[in-house]
Design a protein around this motif. Structure first.
Motif, PDB file in Angstrom:
ATOM      1  N   VAL A  29      37.194  41.707  37.492  1.00  0.00           N
ATOM      2  CA  VAL A  29      38.001  42.921  37.343  1.00  0.00           C
ATOM      3  C   VAL A  29      37.913  43.781  38.600  1.00  0.00           C
ATOM      4  CG1 VAL A  29      38.220  45.099  36.065  1.00  0.00           C
ATOM      5  CG2 VAL A  29      37.892  42.953  34.823  1.00  0.00           C
ATOM      6  N   ALA A  30      36.693  43.928  39.128  1.00  0.00           N
ATOM      7  CA  ALA A  30      36.513  44.749  40.335  1.00  0.00           C
ATOM      8  C   ALA A  30      37.278  44.187  41.523  1.00  0.00           C
ATOM      9  CB  ALA A  30      35.020  44.860  40.668  1.00  0.00           C
ATOM     10  N   ASN A  31      37.521  42.880  41.517  1.00  0.00           N
ATOM     11  CA  ASN A  31      38.224  42.239  42.629  1.00  0.00           C
ATOM     12  C   ASN A  31      39.693  41.970  42.332  1.00  0.00           C
ATOM     13  OD1 ASN A  31      36.290  41.432  45.028  1.00  0.00           O
ATOM     14  ND2 ASN A  31      35.109  41.302  43.133  1.00  0.00           N
ATOM     15  N   ASP A  32      40.225  42.688  41.352  1.00  0.00           N
ATOM     16  CA  ASP A  32      41.668  42.678  41.043  1.00  0.00           C
ATOM     17  C   ASP A  32      42.191  41.290  40.693  1.00  0.00           C
ATOM     18  OD1 ASP A  32      41.796  45.440  41.567  1.00  0.00           O
ATOM     19  OD2 ASP A  32      42.109  45.081  43.694  1.00  0.00           O
ATOM     20  N   VAL A  33      41.375  40.479  40.055  1.00  0.00           N
ATOM     21  CA  VAL A  33      41.850  39.182  39.576  1.00  0.00           C
ATOM     22  C   VAL A  33      42.813  39.425  38.418  1.00  0.00           C
ATOM     23  CG1 VAL A  33      41.168  37.045  38.412  1.00  0.00           C
ATOM     24  CG2 VAL A  33      39.814  37.930  40.331  1.00  0.00           C
ATOM     25  N   SER A  34      43.996  38.841  38.497  1.00  0.00           N
ATOM     26  CA  SER A  34      44.996  39.065  37.453  1.00  0.00           C
ATOM     27  C   SER A  34      45.124  37.899  36.489  1.00  0.00           C
ATOM     28  CB  SER A  34      46.368  39.338  38.090  1.00  0.00           C
ATOM     29  OG  SER A  34      46.800  38.220  38.859  1.00  0.00           O
TER      30      SER A  34
ATOM     31  N   ARG B 127      43.712  43.345  31.374  1.00  0.00           N
ATOM     32  CA  ARG B 127      43.561  43.309  32.832  1.00  0.00           C
ATOM     33  C   ARG B 127      43.725  41.910  33.411  1.00  0.00           C
ATOM     34  NH1 ARG B 127      40.411  47.552  34.834  1.00  0.00           N
ATOM     35  NH2 ARG B 127      40.952  46.676  36.873  1.00  0.00           N
ATOM     36  N   ILE B 128      43.242  40.917  32.680  1.00  0.00           N
ATOM     37  CA  ILE B 128      43.258  39.536  33.177  1.00  0.00           C
ATOM     38  C   ILE B 128      43.906  38.644  32.127  1.00  0.00           C
ATOM     39  CG2 ILE B 128      41.866  37.561  33.880  1.00  0.00           C
ATOM     40  CD1 ILE B 128      39.724  39.472  34.839  1.00  0.00           C
TER      41      ILE B 128
ATOM     42  N   THR C 227      48.935  34.702  46.778  1.00  0.00           N
ATOM     43  CA  THR C 227      48.459  36.083  46.794  1.00  0.00           C
ATOM     44  C   THR C 227      47.516  36.405  47.938  1.00  0.00           C
ATOM     45  OG1 THR C 227      46.512  35.650  45.418  1.00  0.00           O
ATOM     46  CG2 THR C 227      48.598  36.114  44.268  1.00  0.00           C
TER      47      THR C 227
ATOM     48  N   LYS D 120      44.428  36.096  47.593  1.00  0.00           N
ATOM     49  CA  LYS D 120      43.178  36.379  46.895  1.00  0.00           C
ATOM     50  C   LYS D 120      42.647  35.078  46.289  1.00  0.00           C
ATOM     51  CE  LYS D 120      44.909  39.385  44.027  1.00  0.00           C
ATOM     52  NZ  LYS D 120      45.019  40.446  42.982  1.00  0.00           N
TER      53      LYS D 120
ATOM     54  N   ARG E 111      32.272  47.874  44.190  1.00  0.00           N
ATOM     55  CA  ARG E 111      33.642  47.909  44.714  1.00  0.00           C
ATOM     56  C   ARG E 111      34.134  46.488  44.947  1.00  0.00           C
ATOM     57  NH1 ARG E 111      30.274  49.358  48.934  1.00  0.00           N
ATOM     58  NH2 ARG E 111      30.537  51.560  48.441  1.00  0.00           N
ATOM     59  N   ARG E 112      35.404  46.375  45.274  1.00  0.00           N
ATOM     60  CA  ARG E 112      36.008  45.084  45.614  1.00  0.00           C
ATOM     61  C   ARG E 112      35.391  44.549  46.908  1.00  0.00           C
ATOM     62  NH1 ARG E 112      42.538  44.185  46.612  1.00  0.00           N
ATOM     63  NH2 ARG E 112      42.433  41.982  47.227  1.00  0.00           N
TER      64      ARG E 112
END
Length: 554
Positions: free
Chosen positions: A17-22, A45-46, A68, A70, A179-180
């Motif tokens: 989640v912190a690393n914006d994984v979708s 979120r994911i 992406t 990512k 953080r990310r």
């Protein structure tokens, strides 16, 4: 009231989640149930996409990384699940794609007993991944996972494999992520940039070659605008044809399989080859024959984010380690004091001529089919493919005009195309996604059509059915004429196949019928239904400008 500490499984999800994984692509397994349970808490979120085979899941994660920038996330169970997924790890390694494969693992207490599905993942994946490790302490979950993200993203991007012992997953998960992860990126040495400017000023026949991963849109725009202003001819490396618009007047083609002979001659005659990001491996250099080590020592400037790649095969005139995007932006500010517009115009004219209609013997002309798809679809359409001779038509006759519109394995992995299409459409549903697949290639992972139907992922697939493993047949006919062994295929009716899954299917056997069939399939996808066009082609037309008869010497 005392709050229970978060488990390692929950901390793992916290890091995602912190690393914006979708998205997470998976095949579930009892070995990592704790992680699946934790993902249930972040369903807003994911999105977890359950696949039908680990190879499909791993290929989807690899495509996510390509699209992406990512790390794509794949989760599979131990033993067979991990070995099935290894194909995606290999592709991510060869293609320099950020990816993390999580593998459920036996309990630490059972290690070394030859327990059910026991595998040493450090040993098995050590040569395929940038880093293969096992989570041995729940309290270090965040530390290990953040290192996994950093490793996947830094230097030459690539895959990481993390094994998850089932007893560690339910232990105390330790500290939370702050953080990310921000990967370290090396800038281009100003002294190197100055030397490049000096060398360009003295060059009569320069060529810019772009490739690799990790590019930002700002960087590709900057280097593209700069090269166009100077009239500096630009070639793109194998399956990196979407780095700059192929409509730029200084674009001269891609260094892939079956390239333009005039482009190869341009490479041979160049007195300065400025390369950013491309590894200059086997395929772009035509089996390591296009370049010559004596000449590269006086003509090649090689910039790559991985220091291990500079000088790996070719001794360069000048080598540098730098992030592709930072290097490109730095170079876009150089003023060599001269231009090469005539050379750029000639090279672009050669590119356009090479992309003209090719004569065929059968009822379907793939050069016309692909040209129609190219003309009928928007600039941001995403094309996906795996391995096979059919892809030569796609790569030659599609002109990529926008970034992140090509998802194709430089590893030459069959079965990649359709899972990549599912991932692309899941990640960016507003974009049109078209998979061009061979009949042999498609059925390696075609069962992921069930995944597309289940999640309402409206992909469009054109299955090019010539009844043979085309690439192998081509080599077979060349080396052992008229001795066809193990390359013929008997295929299903792909229209009925599509309908059995709840998708749309249409059959096409003639070039003139393709526009209507293609539009019917597009209409189905606009209505939210995956679609297949079953395109029947002749094996005789084995590759652009090449027939089986010619290969046999007939």
């Amino acid at each position: 009231m005392t709050t229970a500490p978060r488990t390692a499984a929950q901390r793992l999800v916290d890091v995602l989640v912190a690393n914006d994984v979708s998205h997470v692509f998976c095949v579930p397994g009892e070995s990592y149930l704790a992680v699946l349970d934790a993902l249930g808490d972040v369903a807003d979120r994911i999105q977890v996409i359950t696949c039908r085979h680990e190879a499909g899941a791993a290929n989807m994660a690899e495509a996510y990384g390509k699209l992406t920038g990512k790390p794509g996330i794949c989760m599979v169970t131990r033993g067979p699940g991990a070995t099935h997924a290894s194909i995606g790890v290999h592709t991510a390694h060869q293609d320099s794609t950020p990816m993390i494969l999580f593998v459920g693992q036996i309990a630490v207490s059972d290690r070394g007993r030859g327990a059910f599905q026991e595998v040493d993942y450090r040993e098995v994946f050590g040569g395929l991944a940038k880093w293969a490790t096992e989570l041995e302490s729940g309290e270090r979950t965040t530390e290990v996972l953040e290192r996994a993200f950093a490793t996947a993203l830094q230097g030459r991007m690539g895959p990481v494999v993390v094994a998850l012992p089932e007893d560690v997953l339910v232990a105390d998960g330790g500290p939370a992520p702050i953080r990310r992860v921000a990967p370290a990126r090396a800038a281009l040495d100003p002294a190197v940039a100055a030397e490049i400017e000096r060398r360009l000023a003295a060059a009569e026949r320069p060529l810019l070659v772009l490739g690799g991963s990790g590019w930002t849109d700002a960087a590709t725009t900057a280097i593209g605008d700069w090269a166009e202003r100077l009239g500096l001819p630009v070639a793109l490396s194998f399956r990196r044809k979407d780095l700059i618009s192929n409509d730029r007047p200084n674009y001269v083609g891609d260094l892939g399989l079956g390239p333009n002979p005039k482009l190869l001659q341009r490479v041979r005659e160049a007195d300065l080859i400025l390369t950013i990001g491309a590894r200059l491996g086997e395929n772009p250099t035509q089996g390591y024959t296009l370049l010559d080590r004596d000449r590269t020592a006086t003509t090649l400037i090689h910039i790559h984010p991985g220091p291990e790649e500079v000088g790996r095969v070719w001794a360069p005139l000048l080598g540098a380690t730098a992030d592709n995007s930072l290097a490109a932006i730095a170079l876009s500010k150089l003023e060599p004091g001269r231009t090469w517009s005539d050379q750029a115009a000639a090279g672009h004219a050669d590119f356009l001529a090479f992309n003209s209609r090719v004569e065929v013997t059968g009822d379907v002309n793939m050069s016309e089919v692909i040209a129609h798809i190219d003309a009928a679809t928007p600039e941001d359409v995403v094309f996906t493919n795996g391995a096979g001779n059919y892809a030569a038509w796609l790569h030659r006759f599609v002109r990529h005009r926008a970034r992140r519109t090509q998802l194709a394995p430089t590893s030459g992995a069959m079965g990649y195309g359709y899972p990549a299409a599912v991932a692309a459409k899941a990640i960016q549903p507003w974009r049109e996604v078209i998979c061009i697949a061979g009949d042999g290639e498609y059925l390696m992972t075609g069962q992921e059509l069930a995944t597309a139907v289940q999640y309402g992922i409206a992909t469009l697939t054109v299955i090019v059915d010539n009844g043979t493993y085309g690439t192998i047949r081509m080599h077979q006919e060349r080396d052992y004429p008229n001795r066809v062994v193990a390359t013929d295929l008997k295929n299903p009716d792909f229209v009925r196949y599509a309908e059995a899954f709840g998708a749309f299917g249409v059959r096409c056997e003639r070039t003139g019928d393709f526009p209507a069939a293609f539009e019917a399939a597009r209409a189905a996808t606009r209505a939210g239904q995956p679609a297949i066009v079953h395109l029947i082609t002749s094996a005789e037309d084995i590759a652009p400008g090449r027939t089986l008869t010619q290969l046999r010497g007939g």
